[in-house]
Motif scaffolding. Structure first.
Motif, PDB file in Angstrom:
ATOM      1  N   ASP A 144       0.859  -1.166   0.000  1.00 24.96           N
ATOM      2  CA  ASP A 144       0.000   0.000   0.000  1.00 24.96           C
ATOM      3  C   ASP A 144       0.905   1.228   0.000  1.00 24.96           C
ATOM      4  N   ALA A 145       0.431   2.315  -0.623  1.00 23.72           N
ATOM      5  CA  ALA A 145       1.231   3.547  -0.693  1.00 23.72           C
ATOM      6  C   ALA A 145       0.354   4.759  -0.410  1.00 23.72           C
ATOM      7  N   SER A 146      -0.570   4.614   0.549  1.00 26.50           N
ATOM      8  CA  SER A 146      -1.582   5.641   0.783  1.00 26.50           C
ATOM      9  C   SER A 146      -1.228   6.659   1.852  1.00 26.50           C
ATOM     10  N   THR A 147      -0.192   6.398   2.637  1.00 28.52           N
ATOM     11  CA  THR A 147       0.085   7.304   3.745  1.00 28.52           C
ATOM     12  C   THR A 147       1.014   8.445   3.319  1.00 28.52           C
ATOM     13  N   LEU A 148       0.730   9.628   3.872  1.00 24.74           N
ATOM     14  CA  LEU A 148       1.538  10.820   3.635  1.00 24.74           C
ATOM     15  C   LEU A 148       1.898  11.392   5.010  1.00 24.74           C
ATOM     16  N   PRO A 149       3.071  11.052   5.534  1.00 29.90           N
ATOM     17  CA  PRO A 149       3.446  11.489   6.889  1.00 29.90           C
ATOM     18  C   PRO A 149       3.843  12.962   6.927  1.00 29.90           C
ATOM     19  N   THR A 150       2.841  13.832   7.014  1.00 28.67           N
ATOM     20  CA  THR A 150       3.111  15.267   7.030  1.00 28.67           C
ATOM     21  C   THR A 150       2.296  15.948   8.115  1.00 28.67           C
ATOM     22  N   VAL A 151       2.841  17.020   8.668  1.00 29.92           N
ATOM     23  CA  VAL A 151       2.151  17.769   9.716  1.00 29.92           C
ATOM     24  C   VAL A 151       1.248  18.855   9.138  1.00 29.92           C
ATOM     25  N   ILE A 152       1.297  19.076   7.828  1.00 23.96           N
ATOM     26  CA  ILE A 152       0.538  20.182   7.243  1.00 23.96           C
ATOM     27  C   ILE A 152      -0.791  19.732   6.650  1.00 23.96           C
ATOM     28  N   GLY A 153      -1.211  18.490   6.926  1.00 21.49           N
ATOM     29  CA  GLY A 153      -2.470  17.991   6.394  1.00 21.49           C
ATOM     30  C   GLY A 153      -3.654  18.906   6.660  1.00 21.49           C
ATOM     31  N   PRO A 154      -3.860  19.365   7.907  1.00 17.06           N
ATOM     32  CA  PRO A 154      -4.992  20.262   8.178  1.00 17.06           C
ATOM     33  C   PRO A 154      -4.932  21.565   7.385  1.00 17.06           C
ATOM     34  N   LEU A 202       3.272  -4.510   3.114  1.00 22.02           N
ATOM     35  CA  LEU A 202       4.279  -3.465   3.090  1.00 22.02           C
ATOM     36  C   LEU A 202       3.635  -2.106   2.860  1.00 22.02           C
ATOM     37  N   GLU A 203       4.009  -1.137   3.660  1.00 22.93           N
ATOM     38  CA  GLU A 203       3.586   0.251   3.455  1.00 22.93           C
ATOM     39  C   GLU A 203       4.771   1.046   2.927  1.00 22.93           C
ATOM     40  N   LEU A 204       4.578   1.703   1.801  1.00 19.43           N
ATOM     41  CA  LEU A 204       5.603   2.546   1.203  1.00 19.43           C
ATOM     42  C   LEU A 204       5.071   3.975   1.198  1.00 19.43           C
ATOM     43  N   PRO A 205       5.314   4.741   2.256  1.00 22.65           N
ATOM     44  CA  PRO A 205       4.739   6.084   2.369  1.00 22.65           C
ATOM     45  C   PRO A 205       5.242   7.022   1.267  1.00 22.65           C
ATOM     46  N   VAL A 206       4.405   7.991   0.915  1.00 20.99           N
ATOM     47  CA  VAL A 206       4.879   9.089   0.079  1.00 20.99           C
ATOM     48  C   VAL A 206       5.853   9.888   0.946  1.00 20.99           C
ATOM     49  N   THR A 207       7.066  10.049   0.494  1.00 20.08           N
ATOM     50  CA  THR A 207       8.113  10.625   1.344  1.00 20.08           C
ATOM     51  C   THR A 207       7.932  12.122   1.533  1.00 20.08           C
ATOM     52  N   THR A 208       8.020  12.528   2.785  1.00 19.80           N
ATOM     53  CA  THR A 208       8.083  13.948   3.130  1.00 19.80           C
ATOM     54  C   THR A 208       9.467  14.228   3.708  1.00 19.80           C
ATOM     55  N   PHE A 216       7.641  17.360  -0.328  1.00 22.08           N
ATOM     56  CA  PHE A 216       8.516  17.952  -1.348  1.00 22.08           C
ATOM     57  C   PHE A 216       8.288  17.318  -2.706  1.00 22.08           C
ATOM     58  N   HIS A 217       7.112  16.684  -2.893  1.00 20.17           N
ATOM     59  CA  HIS A 217       6.865  16.131  -4.227  1.00 20.17           C
ATOM     60  C   HIS A 217       6.610  17.265  -5.222  1.00 20.17           C
ATOM     61  N   LEU A 218       6.457  16.924  -6.479  1.00 20.95           N
ATOM     62  CA  LEU A 218       6.574  17.912  -7.549  1.00 20.95           C
ATOM     63  C   LEU A 218       5.561  19.050  -7.445  1.00 20.95           C
ATOM     64  N   SER A 219       4.361  18.776  -6.954  1.00 25.08           N
ATOM     65  CA  SER A 219       3.358  19.830  -6.830  1.00 25.08           C
ATOM     66  C   SER A 219       3.881  20.983  -5.976  1.00 25.08           C
ATOM     67  N   PRO A 250      13.499   7.597  -0.997  1.00 24.93           N
ATOM     68  CA  PRO A 250      12.226   8.296  -1.222  1.00 24.93           C
ATOM     69  C   PRO A 250      11.265   7.586  -2.169  1.00 24.93           C
ATOM     70  N   SER A 251      10.009   7.833  -1.908  1.00 21.41           N
ATOM     71  CA  SER A 251       8.927   7.542  -2.845  1.00 21.41           C
ATOM     72  C   SER A 251       8.414   8.902  -3.304  1.00 21.41           C
ATOM     73  N   PHE A 252       8.662   9.236  -4.565  1.00 17.65           N
ATOM     74  CA  PHE A 252       8.420  10.583  -5.085  1.00 17.65           C
ATOM     75  C   PHE A 252       7.163  10.582  -5.938  1.00 17.65           C
ATOM     76  N   LEU A 253       6.231  11.464  -5.595  1.00 10.62           N
ATOM     77  CA  LEU A 253       4.903  11.461  -6.195  1.00 10.62           C
ATOM     78  C   LEU A 253       4.734  12.519  -7.281  1.00 10.62           C
ATOM     79  N   LEU A 254       4.052  12.132  -8.348  1.00 13.67           N
ATOM     80  CA  LEU A 254       3.693  13.036  -9.447  1.00 13.67           C
ATOM     81  C   LEU A 254       2.178  13.010  -9.653  1.00 13.67           C
ATOM     82  N   HIS A 255       1.661  14.105 -10.212  1.00 12.44           N
ATOM     83  CA  HIS A 255       0.263  14.162 -10.637  1.00 12.44           C
ATOM     84  C   HIS A 255       0.219  14.685 -12.073  1.00 12.44           C
TER      85      HIS A 255
END
Length: 323
Positions: A144-154, A202-208, A216-219, A250-255
């Protein structure tokens, strides 16, 4: 000495899914930009000789008009993964039966259309739950790769609500999109969810950014580039440095909208960042990829997962402790 891995993935959110998330009328007609975006992105990736993972939405695969574009992704040698069927950011509210139908339906149509069997999943809007993990494990998914460990979610959620046309009820459904502040303290490196009957996933978080836990992903780099390309690259350099000293692969995310602008997709010109031209976005993307390639071996998610699974030092995490 070989460089550590960095996995690249792209969430294949289509025009209708952006409109649905934003509360725009007409999304139910499922307007699509795959005919524009897919040839565009495949050329860019071919120019850089990159193979990445495309997280595909099942609803798009259900339309025959999209088949040749989704098949072209697989035929170009890219990895294929599951991004749900209906692309609903309240996926975490699904019952076990609803979740199983959602995953199975998307899995089957994606496999049929692309000829590749998905073995990984990412929830829309980083939505996940225990139920999701159990369903993925029972289906023998690798990760699974659904988690984004970031403090800025809210903060991201507040901005998303302020720029949307969502009703009060729709906002309630989406009240956990991008996660809670506490999610910023979840594990950043890959780990196993320990599930019942000795099952694990296995959890592969989107890296922060390590230590600071900011994305720090591309967006985000594109947003900073609107201020200054030098600030954007400094931000990326800091993230790379922190990943290296903490030994984070890192697991680096694109949109899609990271790689194409409002000049080509005029119907989404109102979205943040769509004022940046397609050429400018590709210039920044290539600059970022060249920088990352100096420090990491760029691979798709499945290749990264196989490398992780070959190691024996990952710590199993009890799912009951992560409610």
């Amino acid at each position: 000495m070989s460089k550590p891995f960095l996995s690249l993935s792209l969430d294949m959110d289509n025009q209708w899914s952006y409109m649905k998330i934003h509360g725009e009328e007409g999304w139910e007609e499922y307007p699509s930009y795959l005919d524009i975006f897919v040839p565009h992105v495949l050329k860019v990736l071919a120019d850089l000789d990159l193979k990445i993972t495309f997280f595909i939405v099942g609803q798009d695969a259900a339309f025959e008009s999209n088949h040749k574009y989704l098949k072209a992704i697989a035929d170009a040698g890219h990895d294929i993964a599951n991004h749900s069927f209906k692309h609903e950011t309240w996926l975490h509210l699904y019952t076990k039966e609803e979740m199983k139908e959602e995953i199975d339906t998307a899995h089957d149509i994606i496999e049929k259309v692309t000829g590749k069997t998905p073995s990984g999943f990412r929830g829309p809007g980083f939505s996940w739950s225990r139920t999701l993990l159990e369903v993925l494990s029972e289906k023998n998914y690798k990760y699974d790769a659904s988690t984004l460990p970031t403090v800025i979610g809210p903060l991201a959620r507040a901005y998303y609500f302020s720029t949307s046309n969502l009703s009060k009820e729709e906002k309630e459904d989406r009240k956990e999109i991008f996660g809670k502040f506490s999610d910023g303290f979840r594990k950043l490196k890959p780990y196993y969810w320990q599930l019942k009957k000795e099952k694990k996933l296995l959890e592969l978080p989107v890296t922060t950014m390590p230590l600071f836990r900011i994305p720090f992903h591309l967006s985000y780099l594109l947003y900073l580039s609107n201020i200054s390309i030098h600030i954007a690259m400094l931000y990326l350099n800091i993230a790379i440095f922190l990943c290296k000293i903490t030994r984070t692969e890192p697991s680096f995310l694109l949109h899609p909208l990271d790689l194409i602008g409002g000049d080509q997709i005029e119907s989404l010109a109102f979205f943040p960042g769509m004022n940046i031209s397609s050429d400018r976005k590709i210039f920044i993307f290539k600059k970022v990829m060249r920088k990352l390639a100096k420090h990491f071996t760029l691979v798709d998610m499945n290749t990264h997962v196989e490398a992780i699974e070959s190691k024996t030092s990952l710590k199993s995490v009890a799912i009951s402790s992560l409610s």
